[in-house]
Enzyme design. Structure first.
Site, mmCIF file in Angstrom:
data_model
loop_
_atom_site.group_PDB
_atom_site.id
_atom_site.type_symbol
_atom_site.label_atom_id
_atom_site.label_comp_id
_atom_site.label_asym_id
_atom_site.label_seq_id
_atom_site.Cartn_x
_atom_site.Cartn_y
_atom_site.Cartn_z
ATOM 1 N N ASP A 97 16.538 4.668 48.006
ATOM 2 C CA ASP A 97 16.513 4.063 49.342
ATOM 3 C C ASP A 97 15.799 4.944 50.361
ATOM 4 O O ASP A 97 16.215 6.081 50.598
ATOM 5 C CB ASP A 97 17.957 3.820 49.794
ATOM 6 C CG ASP A 97 18.043 3.173 51.167
ATOM 7 O OD1 ASP A 97 17.153 2.370 51.507
ATOM 8 O OD2 ASP A 97 18.999 3.477 51.900
ATOM 9 N N ASP A 99 11.551 0.507 55.222
ATOM 10 C CA ASP A 99 12.887 0.370 54.640
ATOM 11 C C ASP A 99 12.857 -0.360 53.301
ATOM 12 O O ASP A 99 12.584 -1.561 53.252
ATOM 13 C CB ASP A 99 13.796 -0.373 55.630
ATOM 14 C CG ASP A 99 15.241 -0.379 55.183
ATOM 15 O OD1 ASP A 99 15.580 0.299 54.197
ATOM 16 O OD2 ASP A 99 16.051 -1.080 55.825
#
Ligand SMILES: *[C@@H]1O[C@H](CO)[C@@H](O)[C@H](O)[C@H]1NC(C)=O
Ligand SMILES: *[C@@H]1O[C@H](CO)[C@@H](O)[C@H](O)[C@H]1NC(C)=O
Ligand SMILES: *[C@@H]1O[C@H](CO)[C@@H](O)[C@H](O)[C@H]1NC(C)=O
Length: 410
Positions: free
Chosen positions: A282, A101
């Site tokens: 992201d 992440d």
């Protein structure tokens, strides 16, 4: 634990070293596997939009100095598409599947497989908790030995050990590789302490010589495949073509709390979708999300309709045949997302509640108008077509084309 190819490479590297002295490595590579797990209709879009809202709220809260958790209260959805790495914790190490992440920075275990304490586990006096929007975890802080690849060890990494977590079925936790500032307010009582990330520790221990990460994802037509790679301390030139172009981290809040950049988006030769504005890159987002006004322009330009079953936009075959490229321009360099790159892999239509043979688009509405400081998210659908570099030292993000940029696999 690691695929034979990596092991072979490491062995080869050791074999050819004429000098027996162990040299510091300049970069280290970790294989990543991709999984698709969409368990209910709308999960895919809802998860991404919820995450976008939460990231925005988190960034704004941080910039304005108020409590992050107070502003996030959303439905929990499991991650639809994940890239996971196998990471060892403890000695002897227990191996955990951790989600990669770039939008958060704490590393934690215990969502699936329970944490196994060994002689290297040291419990600190802190509690640790992070809210992700469509999920959360809270538990206890430990320092422990973390093994990222064969022989590559961080002796004293802060990790969270979850006592509760939501939204992470199917994985054991997160490997947080976002900016270290995102760890502020995650510990208590040590609220003002930042928690050095895995990348920070590799850099400060001089295991890697550059505080940067290179990520390679590839488009895939199967539910599970081992086709990603994370390189610490450099880039893997076998994974991209041409050179990497960099763009500075944007000064615009709240995108600047993340891997945020300024970017414009154009459809075809001349239809402006989004004029230059701030957003983020992201790995925790599956789709490409754009501000509502930009989304409406994209709908008009493509003629797509909303598909109730999947929550995505849908095109007819004739419309798809006419679909133009989307051009993403940042810092003067333009990246072309081809028509094929704008559609969900058709072999995975059933996984998102879609119909075989239908054509669904991966561009979705972020759920708020442009001008709010986080107007787009370049998620997996973008990162599977371009190599990406997250450079902490120089506060910049890089992209390069890959052999998959123009692939027609979808
Ligand atoms: C391990 O890390 C913690 C904080 O992350 C620090 O307080 C402690 O001094 C470190 N211990 C060693 C032996 O480096
Ligand atoms: C898929 O998601 C469901 C429900 O969210 C979960 O129970 C299951 O463990 C997940 N499977 C995998 C392989 O991640
Ligand atoms: C990004 O855009 C903002 C707003 O237009 C501008 O102030 C800034 O200079 C741009 N570049 C960077 C690196 O932030």
């Amino acid at each position: 634990m690691f695929p034979t190819s990596l092991f072979t490479t490491l062995l080869l590297a050791l074999t050819v070293a004429a000098n027996p002295v162990l040299l510091p490595r300049s970069s280290v590579t970790l294989p990543l596997s991709r999984r698709v797990n969409v368990t209910s209709v709308h999960n895919l879009v809802r998860h991404d939009v919820t995450r976008a809202k939460a990231l925005k709220a988190r960034g704004l809260a941080k910039a304005n100095g108020f409590s992050v958790d107070a502003v996030i209260n959303e439905q929990v959805d499991n991650q639809a598409v994940t890239y996971v790495a196998s990471v060892g914790v403890g000695s002897p190490a227990t191996t955990y599947s951790l989600l990669i992440d770039t939008g958060s920075s704490n590393t934690w275990v215990g969502a699936g497989k329970a944490y196994v304490r060994t002689s290297t586990s040291v419990q600190t006096s802190n509690r640790v908790s992070v809210t992700y929007g469509s999920g959360s975890f809270s538990g206890t802080e430990f320092t422990d030995q973390v093994t990222l690849a064969s022989g590559l060890v961080i002796p004293n990494q802060s990790i969270g050990v979850a006592s509760t977590s939501e939204g992470f079925d199917g994985v054991d936790g997160i490997l947080g590789i976002g900016p270290v500032d995102l760890t502020s307010d995650t510990l208590s009582p040590a609220t003002s302490s930042l928690v050095p990330t895995v990348t920070d520790n590799l850099f400060s221990r001089k295991t890697i010589t550059a505080n940067e990460i290179g990520i390679s994802f590839e488009p895939t037509t199967t539910e599970d495949s081992l086709n990603g790679e994370l390189t610490w301390g450099g880039t893997d030139s076998t994974k991209f073509t041409g050179s990497i172009s960099f763009t500075p981290i944007t000064g615009t809040s709240p995108a600047n709390e993340f891997w945020g950049i300024n970017q414009s988006i154009r459809y075809g030769t001349s239809t402006s979708i989004l004029s230059t504005t701030a957003g983020i890159v992201d790995t925790g987002t599956t789709l490409v999300l754009i501000a509502t006004d930009a989304f409406n322009r994209y709908v008009r330009a493509t003629g797509a309709v909303n598909d109730a079953a999947t929550g995505l936009l849908r095109l007819t075959a004739a419309q798809f045949a006419n679909l133009q490229s989307l051009f993403f321009t940042t810092n003067g360099v333009t990246y072309e997302l081809t028509a094929n790159a704008q559609i969900w892999p058709r072999s995975l239509n059933a996984d998102i509640g879609g119909t075989a043979g239908s054509i669904y688009l991966i561009v979705a509405d972020i759920g708020s108008p442009s001008g709010e400081g986080l107007d787009f998210i370049n998620g997996f659908a973008f990162l599977e077509r371009f190599y990406s570099v997250f450079d902490t030292t120089n506060k910049r993000v890089g992209f390069a084309t890959t052999p998959f940029t123009r692939a027609t696999t979808n």
